[in-house]
Design a protein around this motif. Structure first.
Motif, mmCIF file in Angstrom:
data_model
loop_
_atom_site.group_PDB
_atom_site.id
_atom_site.type_symbol
_atom_site.label_atom_id
_atom_site.label_comp_id
_atom_site.label_asym_id
_atom_site.label_seq_id
_atom_site.Cartn_x
_atom_site.Cartn_y
_atom_site.Cartn_z
ATOM 1 N N ILE A 253 0.776 -0.764 0.257
ATOM 2 C CA ILE A 253 0.095 -0.035 0.100
ATOM 3 C C ILE A 253 0.969 1.407 0.149
ATOM 4 O O ILE A 253 1.915 1.450 0.349
ATOM 5 C CB ILE A 253 -1.062 -0.417 1.143
ATOM 6 N N GLU A 254 1.107 2.036 -0.935
ATOM 7 C CA GLU A 254 1.661 3.425 -1.283
ATOM 8 C C GLU A 254 1.672 3.834 -0.412
ATOM 9 O O GLU A 254 0.211 4.852 -0.923
ATOM 10 C CB GLU A 254 2.138 3.522 -2.773
ATOM 11 N N THR B 98 1.137 7.786 -0.634
ATOM 12 C CA THR B 98 1.773 8.743 -0.851
ATOM 13 C C THR B 98 2.149 10.102 -0.504
ATOM 14 O O THR B 98 2.375 11.158 -1.096
ATOM 15 C CB THR B 98 0.114 8.604 -2.500
ATOM 16 N N THR C 243 -3.318 10.307 2.214
ATOM 17 C CA THR C 243 -3.422 9.354 1.452
ATOM 18 C C THR C 243 -2.206 8.350 1.118
ATOM 19 O O THR C 243 -1.203 8.071 0.953
ATOM 20 C CB THR C 243 -3.625 10.602 0.075
ATOM 21 N N VAL C 244 -3.436 7.536 0.535
ATOM 22 C CA VAL C 244 -2.883 5.766 0.310
ATOM 23 C C VAL C 244 -3.398 5.747 -1.051
ATOM 24 O O VAL C 244 -4.412 6.329 -1.836
ATOM 25 C CB VAL C 244 -3.079 4.751 1.249
ATOM 26 N N SER C 245 -2.640 4.902 -1.223
ATOM 27 C CA SER C 245 -2.846 3.895 -2.352
ATOM 28 C C SER C 245 -2.656 3.111 -2.667
ATOM 29 O O SER C 245 -1.569 2.097 -2.644
ATOM 30 C CB SER C 245 -1.633 4.614 -3.689
ATOM 31 N N LEU C 246 -3.863 2.178 -3.117
ATOM 32 C CA LEU C 246 -4.340 0.574 -2.571
ATOM 33 C C LEU C 246 -4.530 0.612 -4.243
ATOM 34 O O LEU C 246 -3.374 0.736 -5.032
ATOM 35 C CB LEU C 246 -5.688 -0.222 -2.088
ATOM 36 N N ASP D 25 -4.916 -1.805 -5.813
ATOM 37 C CA ASP D 25 -5.247 -2.036 -7.201
ATOM 38 C C ASP D 25 -5.726 -0.224 -7.763
ATOM 39 O O ASP D 25 -6.321 0.041 -8.567
ATOM 40 C CB ASP D 25 -7.457 -2.665 -7.023
ATOM 41 N N HIS D 26 -4.808 0.028 -6.968
ATOM 42 C CA HIS D 26 -4.310 1.499 -7.771
ATOM 43 C C HIS D 26 -5.703 2.898 -7.270
ATOM 44 O O HIS D 26 -5.749 4.238 -7.486
ATOM 45 C CB HIS D 26 -4.116 1.816 -9.484
ATOM 46 N N LYS D 27 -6.849 1.783 -6.304
ATOM 47 C CA LYS D 27 -7.370 2.868 -6.138
ATOM 48 C C LYS D 27 -6.742 4.013 -5.002
ATOM 49 O O LYS D 27 -6.122 2.886 -4.038
ATOM 50 C CB LYS D 27 -8.295 1.860 -5.536
ATOM 51 N N SER D 28 -7.324 4.839 -4.711
ATOM 52 C CA SER D 28 -6.391 5.801 -3.439
ATOM 53 C C SER D 28 -7.944 6.158 -1.882
ATOM 54 O O SER D 28 -8.956 5.651 -2.068
ATOM 55 C CB SER D 28 -6.612 7.081 -4.022
#
Length: 146
Positions: A74-75, A77, A98-101, A103-106
């Motif tokens: 999990i990025e 960001t 704020t994170v990027s999961l 699957d690229h959803k935030s």
């Protein structure tokens, strides 16, 4: 007109890297206590294996938890927040993220917990003022003040 206003200057910049398994909020609080940071700005980026984010609704946090599977990450960001002195005299850390999961959803919100994997880079800008976070009865939350 703001509830309070303070003019303060940076006194230090603390840079640290969290290792896999270290919890972000607690690590910042521990570092602030060890280095006697009584007011500061927190910024962080990196990777997490799990995260809990809250959104304040009707007097409580609506919490969502996310966990990375296997080798996924999990990025983290963006994370920004503050360090103050809580009513108990210990560091009070307030971070929004704020994170990027995978699957690229935030997802975003108040960072309740974030476990580093593979690492998180943390910057704390120490200030020359003591910031406090007492309970503000008018809003029912602990709020930043000097």
């Amino acid at each position: 007109m703001p509830a309070f206003e303070a003019v303060t200057f940076p006194t230090s910049v603390i840079v640290t890297r969290l290792q896999p398994g270290e919890e972000l909020v607690q690590s910042v609080a521990d570092l602030a206590a060890r280095l006697n940071v009584r007011g500061g700005l927190v910024m962080a980026i990196g990777g997490l294996r799990s995260v809990e984010l809250g959104v304040y609704k009707e007097g409580k946090y609506d919490v969502e938890s996310f966990d990375a599977a296997g080798s996924e990450t999990i990025e983290l960001t963006s994370a920004i927040g503050s360090v103050a002195v809580g009513e108990d005299g210990r560091p009070s850390v307030h971070i929004h993220a704020t994170v990027s999961l995978p699957d690229h959803k935030s997802a975003a919100g108040h960072l309740l917990r974030g476990v580093a994997s593979p690492l998180v880079e943390v910057f704390i800008v120490g200030l020359d003022a003591t910031l406090r976070r007492p309970l503000d009865p008018s809003i029912g939350l602990s709020a930043l003040t000097v």
